[in-house]
Design a protein around this motif. Structure first.
Motif, PDB file in Angstrom:
ATOM      1  N   UNK A 177       0.844  -1.205   0.000  1.00 29.03           N
ATOM      2  CA  UNK A 177       0.000   0.000   0.000  1.00 29.03           C
ATOM      3  C   UNK A 177       0.878   1.253   0.000  1.00 29.03           C
ATOM      4  N   UNK A 178       0.348   2.302  -0.594  1.00 26.98           N
ATOM      5  CA  UNK A 178       1.026   3.598  -0.549  1.00 26.98           C
ATOM      6  C   UNK A 178       0.014   4.632  -0.060  1.00 26.98           C
ATOM      7  N   UNK A 179       0.495   5.837   0.175  1.00 22.53           N
ATOM      8  CA  UNK A 179      -0.420   6.876   0.661  1.00 22.53           C
ATOM      9  C   UNK A 179      -1.530   7.137  -0.350  1.00 22.53           C
ATOM     10  N   UNK A 180      -1.167   7.127  -1.653  1.00 24.07           N
ATOM     11  CA  UNK A 180      -2.172   7.379  -2.698  1.00 24.07           C
ATOM     12  C   UNK A 180      -2.999   6.141  -3.012  1.00 24.07           C
ATOM     13  N   UNK A 181      -2.484   5.002  -2.647  1.00 25.31           N
ATOM     14  CA  UNK A 181      -3.109   3.748  -3.040  1.00 25.31           C
ATOM     15  C   UNK A 181      -3.153   2.825  -1.817  1.00 25.31           C
ATOM     16  N   UNK A 182      -4.033   3.134  -0.845  1.00 24.46           N
ATOM     17  CA  UNK A 182      -3.988   2.417   0.438  1.00 24.46           C
ATOM     18  C   UNK A 182      -4.342   0.936   0.345  1.00 24.46           C
ATOM     19  N   UNK A 183      -4.935   0.514  -0.765  1.00 24.23           N
ATOM     20  CA  UNK A 183      -5.262  -0.910  -0.898  1.00 24.23           C
ATOM     21  C   UNK A 183      -4.469  -1.583  -2.022  1.00 24.23           C
ATOM     22  N   UNK A 184      -3.349  -0.975  -2.377  1.00 28.22           N
ATOM     23  CA  UNK A 184      -2.396  -1.577  -3.327  1.00 28.22           C
ATOM     24  C   UNK A 184      -3.063  -2.033  -4.627  1.00 28.22           C
ATOM     25  N   UNK A 185      -4.024  -1.247  -5.089  1.00 27.53           N
ATOM     26  CA  UNK A 185      -4.745  -1.633  -6.307  1.00 27.53           C
ATOM     27  C   UNK A 185      -3.780  -1.743  -7.503  1.00 27.53           C
ATOM     28  N   UNK A 186      -2.805  -0.841  -7.549  1.00 30.01           N
ATOM     29  CA  UNK A 186      -1.865  -0.870  -8.676  1.00 30.01           C
ATOM     30  C   UNK A 186      -0.982  -2.114  -8.624  1.00 30.01           C
ATOM     31  N   UNK A 187      -0.527  -2.452  -7.425  1.00 30.82           N
ATOM     32  CA  UNK A 187       0.317  -3.635  -7.281  1.00 30.82           C
ATOM     33  C   UNK A 187      -0.465  -4.888  -7.686  1.00 30.82           C
ATOM     34  N   UNK A 188      -1.726  -4.907  -7.320  1.00 32.58           N
ATOM     35  CA  UNK A 188      -2.548  -6.086  -7.631  1.00 32.58           C
ATOM     36  C   UNK A 188      -2.821  -6.244  -9.130  1.00 32.58           C
ATOM     37  N   UNK A 189      -2.573  -5.185  -9.888  1.00 30.87           N
ATOM     38  CA  UNK A 189      -2.750  -5.307 -11.339  1.00 30.87           C
ATOM     39  C   UNK A 189      -1.833  -6.368 -11.933  1.00 30.87           C
ATOM     40  N   UNK A 190      -0.628  -6.481 -11.405  1.00 24.58           N
ATOM     41  CA  UNK A 190       0.379  -7.376 -11.995  1.00 24.58           C
ATOM     42  C   UNK A 190       0.805  -8.511 -11.062  1.00 24.58           C
ATOM     43  N   UNK A 191       0.279  -8.532  -9.862  1.00 25.84           N
ATOM     44  CA  UNK A 191       0.688  -9.558  -8.899  1.00 25.84           C
ATOM     45  C   UNK A 191      -0.554 -10.221  -8.322  1.00 25.84           C
ATOM     46  N   UNK A 192      -0.326 -11.281  -7.579  1.00 22.60           N
ATOM     47  CA  UNK A 192      -1.472 -11.924  -6.942  1.00 22.60           C
ATOM     48  C   UNK A 192      -1.136 -12.263  -5.503  1.00 22.60           C
ATOM     49  N   UNK A 193      -2.167 -12.433  -4.708  1.00 18.92           N
ATOM     50  CA  UNK A 193      -1.990 -12.819  -3.313  1.00 18.92           C
ATOM     51  C   UNK A 193      -3.264 -13.540  -2.886  1.00 18.92           C
ATOM     52  N   UNK A 194      -3.497 -14.672  -3.543  1.00 17.89           N
ATOM     53  CA  UNK A 194      -4.744 -15.383  -3.292  1.00 17.89           C
ATOM     54  C   UNK A 194      -4.526 -16.677  -2.539  1.00 17.89           C
ATOM     55  N   UNK A 195      -5.577 -17.511  -2.562  1.00 14.37           N
ATOM     56  CA  UNK A 195      -5.492 -18.836  -1.938  1.00 14.37           C
ATOM     57  C   UNK A 195      -5.787 -19.920  -2.986  1.00 14.37           C
ATOM     58  N   UNK A 196      -5.820 -19.523  -4.256  1.00 17.94           N
ATOM     59  CA  UNK A 196      -6.271 -20.422  -5.320  1.00 17.94           C
ATOM     60  C   UNK A 196      -5.351 -21.597  -5.598  1.00 17.94           C
ATOM     61  N   UNK A 197      -5.756 -22.466  -6.526  1.00 20.38           N
ATOM     62  CA  UNK A 197      -4.991 -23.697  -6.789  1.00 20.38           C
ATOM     63  C   UNK A 197      -3.637 -23.465  -7.458  1.00 20.38           C
ATOM     64  N   UNK A 198      -3.465 -22.304  -8.059  1.00 15.45           N
ATOM     65  CA  UNK A 198      -2.195 -22.032  -8.742  1.00 15.45           C
ATOM     66  C   UNK A 198      -1.557 -20.737  -8.225  1.00 15.45           C
ATOM     67  N   UNK A 199      -0.230 -20.695  -8.336  1.00 14.90           N
ATOM     68  CA  UNK A 199       0.522 -19.491  -7.959  1.00 14.90           C
ATOM     69  C   UNK A 199       1.038 -18.865  -9.250  1.00 14.90           C
ATOM     70  N   UNK A 200       1.015 -17.562  -9.285  1.00 16.44           N
ATOM     71  CA  UNK A 200       1.514 -16.875 -10.481  1.00 16.44           C
ATOM     72  C   UNK A 200       3.037 -16.966 -10.524  1.00 16.44           C
ATOM     73  N   UNK A 201       3.536 -17.465 -11.642  1.00 24.13           N
ATOM     74  CA  UNK A 201       4.990 -17.539 -11.810  1.00 24.13           C
ATOM     75  C   UNK A 201       5.455 -16.345 -12.641  1.00 24.13           C
ATOM     76  N   UNK A 202       4.778 -16.087 -13.743  1.00 19.93           N
ATOM     77  CA  UNK A 202       5.129 -14.903 -14.543  1.00 19.93           C
ATOM     78  C   UNK A 202       3.929 -14.516 -15.393  1.00 19.93           C
ATOM     79  N   UNK A 203       3.864 -13.257 -15.730  1.00 20.78           N
ATOM     80  CA  UNK A 203       2.769 -12.784 -16.581  1.00 20.78           C
ATOM     81  C   UNK A 203       3.288 -11.679 -17.482  1.00 20.78           C
ATOM     82  N   UNK A 204       3.292 -11.955 -18.763  1.00 17.41           N
ATOM     83  CA  UNK A 204       3.598 -10.911 -19.739  1.00 17.41           C
ATOM     84  C   UNK A 204       2.271 -10.599 -20.428  1.00 17.41           C
ATOM     85  N   UNK A 205       1.643  -9.477 -20.051  1.00 19.22           N
ATOM     86  CA  UNK A 205       0.301  -9.186 -20.555  1.00 19.22           C
ATOM     87  C   UNK A 205       0.218  -9.274 -22.068  1.00 19.22           C
TER      88      UNK A 205
END
Lengths: 524, 335
Positions: A177-205
């Protein structure tokens, strides 16, 4: 000359190195799938409303509840194990024990409270649509939370199973989180932090997403961990290219192919084609019933009778579809399968209705559609053009992008629009009905009819406020029948998503709402 | 010379303003609401209004345009409603893929076009000339999507010589990002496996894009060279016993290059613009596909950002071409 030779040798060496590098697979079971478009972001809160993104999100995240697509699409436990409520305002929910996020944060009532509180304040959170009623949350113990809504929401659990209600690790959000982005919305655009069956290894949009099996996965609804080690999801926009890649063995599985391609692939050795029932993909013709010529009921009925549905299903969809029965599609709560026969192909009746209408001499009308929405839409449009010419309606086919089409439908008086409507979740027949038939919600052009009907306007909110599934289903049926009587749309087909794959792929499934399930896939 | 360059740079400003004004106006004529599109059919009016307010999309259009110009001057190309990222960061990501593809295509087109054109001119009415002339006509006439499909069918499907569907091998990690161009980054980091794979993957789309400019350059080279080969000083060189190879390469080709450089500059702009089709066919994640997606979602700021970047690159390339005249032909002076 010497320099040229040296360059050639270096180039050959480099290419050889790349080939050898490509062979270093080890014993991993890797599945390579291709899809026409990528999600714009991995952030479930902001992006999962789009199909591309929700496909990615569902690999990485879990929701509080799920639907049982094997049985009756009823809500079943997910990251919650149980819930109680008496008035649909105060809910006591029990959080599943023994689940951890991919960053090892434990899943508990505190993590749930963080997510719910976050949804309530973020304007982007689609959950807010339902939880306009979001009130307060209170931790009762490590695995129990009390939710106090501002108003009764009987369908709360139905809504919570959508991809945009995915649960995110509070630790990851706080860390980024940052002061402008208290819920890390920008970070979540390219990363994940879930509980799902797979973990993100890499993503080239726009190119590829690589996920690997989450060894500590709690098992999800089916209580099993993935059987493949890695999934490589390529983005290949062109259907012909995806087909070629499948034939060459470069990919294991793909979908969104046209009927011609499917017909060819069905004949090929080593490749199998599978269609999956139970999804909510519906094709329909939209029109503004408040504007001429569609303000005349007989015109609308004539068109409904003039279309040869069986021919479309057999020739265009190769049998991987059935006649659409209404807004809750077949298999869904409140569906009326018998309504599939309400309008059947009857050219004589169509001609008669047209001759009795205000437009007995026929008329000219535009039929717009977005060709990227469905691979067979071009054929649909041509067939419809041909059918309607029989009842003196001259159809001009226009290709537009979906955003323009929905904007024009929102404005009204747009001619006809060929729409593919996939709904948003299986347990939300409620939405299917109220979006298409009721006027009290903005739908941004997804409700093209501009139909307002006193009975329906009363029934829709009532249905939404009814927790009893049987009573609710009855109300949906009543609304759907009313819509059929007034020919509010043309209900064409309920599609079965078709996937083509190498014949050593087993246990792949496509489940509502048109999501690929990879976690039981095996490569024999 | 410096004054000339400064003057050219100064003229970029009104051109950019004019171009952005046109694109901005056109973008807003198209019916649709980008915020509602981004939020989907579920969005409430309140949610859409809240975001419009937050992103200041409710202001009058002239105010929005002026604000855009102001932020553009600071290097900020706005925010994508669809990807929820700054346009600059998106463009940085996708543009380098297109830049890499276009540059490789241009290299193929230049080398191939000049060599074929020179051979064709040097062996006028010979077998090679008879082969090159119709081939160049074919190259100029074929649309990119058709060439792309032919390349796929022949080199990928039938012969299995090129891979498709990505920028690098499936099981090869992309090189550490420095420029965003896989070939350059692999070279800079000494990652030879990635380098080989990146070259292998760029060949198909680059060939597809290069065919048309290659044909144009070949024809232009041939006709210029034939003209120069008729000059008196070439006759003198031949009379002095200079070999034909030296005559063509050293005496004639350099003097024939000036119009070819101009053509090459124009072709670079063509390559950047026509990369969309090649990017779709070969699944190349470049800026063309990014712009296409933005257009589909009525995402105006990325469309504007794309136009600005493309215009800047085009103007820059033309400037470089004009300046290079001085070095190619000493008779040229900018006064």
């Amino acid at each position: 000359m010497k320099i040229g030779k040296v360059c050639l040798v270096v180039l050959a060496g480099v290419l050889l190195a790349s080939l050898l590098g490509g062979l270093a697979l080890g014993d991993e079971i890797v599945l390579v799938a291709a899809r026409p478009k990528d999600g714009e972001s991995l952030n479930p809160i902001t992006a999962a409303v789009s199909l591309g993104a929700s496909r990615s999100v569902n690999l990485l995240y879990n929701q509080l509840v799920n639907v049982d697509s094997e049985k009756d699409f009823n809500v079943v436990p997910g990251l919650l194990t149980a819930w109680e409520t008496e008035d649909y305002i105060t809910w006591t929910v029990h959080v599943r024990e023994g689940v951890t996020f991919h960053d090892d944060t434990p899943w508990n009532a505190e993590a749930l409270k963080f997510n719910l509180d976050m949804w309530a304040v973020l304007p982007e959170a689609t959950f807010m649509v339902y939880a306009g009623a979001a009130g307060t949350t209170e931790i009762l113990d490590e695995y129990t939370l009390k939710i106090e809504l501002k108003e009764a929401v009987p369908l709360l659990m139905d809504f919570l199973q959508t991809a945009w209600c995915s649960i995110i690790s509070p630790t990851a959000i706080k860390d980024h989180a940052t002061a402008d982005d208290p819920y890390a919305m920008e970070w979540l655009n390219d990363h994940e932090a879930g509980t799902g069956p797979f973990i993100l290894e890499s993503w080239e949009p726009g190119e590829r997403m690589v996920v690997r099996k989450w060894e500590n996965y709690w098992g999800g609804v089916i209580k099993k961990t993935p059987k493949i080690d890695r999934l490589i999801y390529l983005t290949v926009p062109d259907a012909a290219v995806r087909m070629m890649m499948l034939e060459k063995g470069d990919i294991d599985l793909t979908g969104d192919l046209s009927s011609e391609m499917i017909a060819d692939l069905e004949e090929m050795e080593g490749i199998k084609v599978e269609g999956y029932s139970g999804t909510s993909r519906r094709t329909m013709i939209f029109w503004d019933i408040t504007a001429p010529p569609f303000d005349d009921l007989r015109v609308r009925q004539a068109i409904n009778y003039a279309i040869n549905y069986d021919e479309i299903i057999d020739r265009i969809d190769l049998g991987y579809a059935e006649k659409l029965c209404g807004m809750p599609a077949k298999g869904y709560l409140g569906a009326s399968p018998e309504l599939a026969g309400y309008y059947t192909y009857d050219l004589e009746k169509a001609k008669q209705l047209m001759s009795e209408s205000k437009y007995a001499d026929g008329f000219e009308v535009d039929l717009m559609y977005d060709p990227e929405r469905y691979a067979n839409y071009e054929d649909y449009a041509l067939y419809i053009q041909s059918y309607l010419s029989e009842i003196r309606i001259k159809v001009n086919i226009k290709q537009v992008v979906l955003s323009t089409q929905t904007a024009m439908q929102d404005e009204g008086d747009y001619g006809m629009g060929l729409m593919l409507y996939s709904g948003d979740s299986v347990a939300m027949s409620a939405d299917a009905v109220r979006w298409q038939y009721c006027s009290h919600l903005p739908t941004w052009g997804w409700r093209g009819s501009h139909w307002t009907d006193d009975t329906t306007e009363v029934l829709c909110p009532q249905a939404l406020a009814t927790a009893d599934r049987i009573k609710r289903a009855q109300m949906y049926r009543e609304i759907d029948l009313r819509a059929h009587e007034l020919a509010v749309y043309v209900w064409i087909t309920q599609l079965k998503p078709i996937f083509a794959m190498q014949d050593n792929i087993v246990n792949f499934r496509s489940c509502p709402p048109y999501q690929e399930w990879f976690w039981q896939v095996e490569k024999k | 010379m410096i004054f000339y360059i400064l003057r050219r740079v100064f003229w970029v400003i009104p051109m950019l303003l004019g171009m952005t004004l046109i694109v901005f106006t056109l973008s807003h004529i198209v019916p649709g609401d980008p915020v509602a599109t981004a939020l989907g059919p579920l969005a409430t009016k309140a949610a859409v209004e809240r975001l419009k307010e937050a992103w200041r999309l409710n202001d009058p259009l002239p105010i929005q345009y002026l604000r855009y110009v102001k932020q553009m001057a600071k290097g900020d190309l706005g925010f994508s409603v669809y990807t929820r990222r700054p346009v600059m960061s998106d463009i940085r990501k996708y543009f380098m893929a297109t830049f890499e593809l276009s540059t490789v295509s241009l290299l193929i087109a230049m080398v191939g076009g000049i060599v074929l054109g020179a051979i064709s001119a040097a062996r006028k009415n010979g077998i090679l000339d008879f082969m090159v002339r119709p081939l160049s006509l074919f190259g100029m006439s074929m649309p990119v999507f058709w060439v792309g499909l032919l390349i796929l069918l022949l080199f990928y499907y039938r012969l299995g010589l090129i891979p498709i569907g990505r920028r690098i091998g499936l099981f090869i990690d992309p090189p550490t990002r420095i420029t965003g161009m896989y070939i350059v980054d692999s070279l800079l980091t000494g990652n030879w496996t990635a380098l080989g794979s990146a070259i292998h993957h760029v060949i198909g789309p680059a060939l597809c894009l290069a065919l048309c400019p290659l044909a144009i350059i070949a024809r232009q080279t041939r006709s210029n060279l034939l003209e120069v080969l008729d000059e008196d000083y070439i006759g003198t060189a031949r009379a002095k016993g200079v070999s034909e190879v030296i005559v063509v390469l050293k005496h004639a080709l350099r003097n024939a290059l000036l119009p070819i450089v101009t053509i090459t500059g124009i072709q670079y702009g063509y390559l950047l613009g026509s990369s969309v089709m090649a990017e779709v066919i070969f699944s190349w994640p470049g800026i063309g596909r990014y712009a296409l997606t933005a257009i589909r979602h009525l995402d105006f700021q990325p469309v504007l950002g794309f136009s600005v970047v493309m215009a800047l690159v085009y103007m820059l390339v033309n400037l470089i071409v004009d300046v290079s005249y001085v070095y190619i032909n000493p008779k040229v002076r900018f006064s």
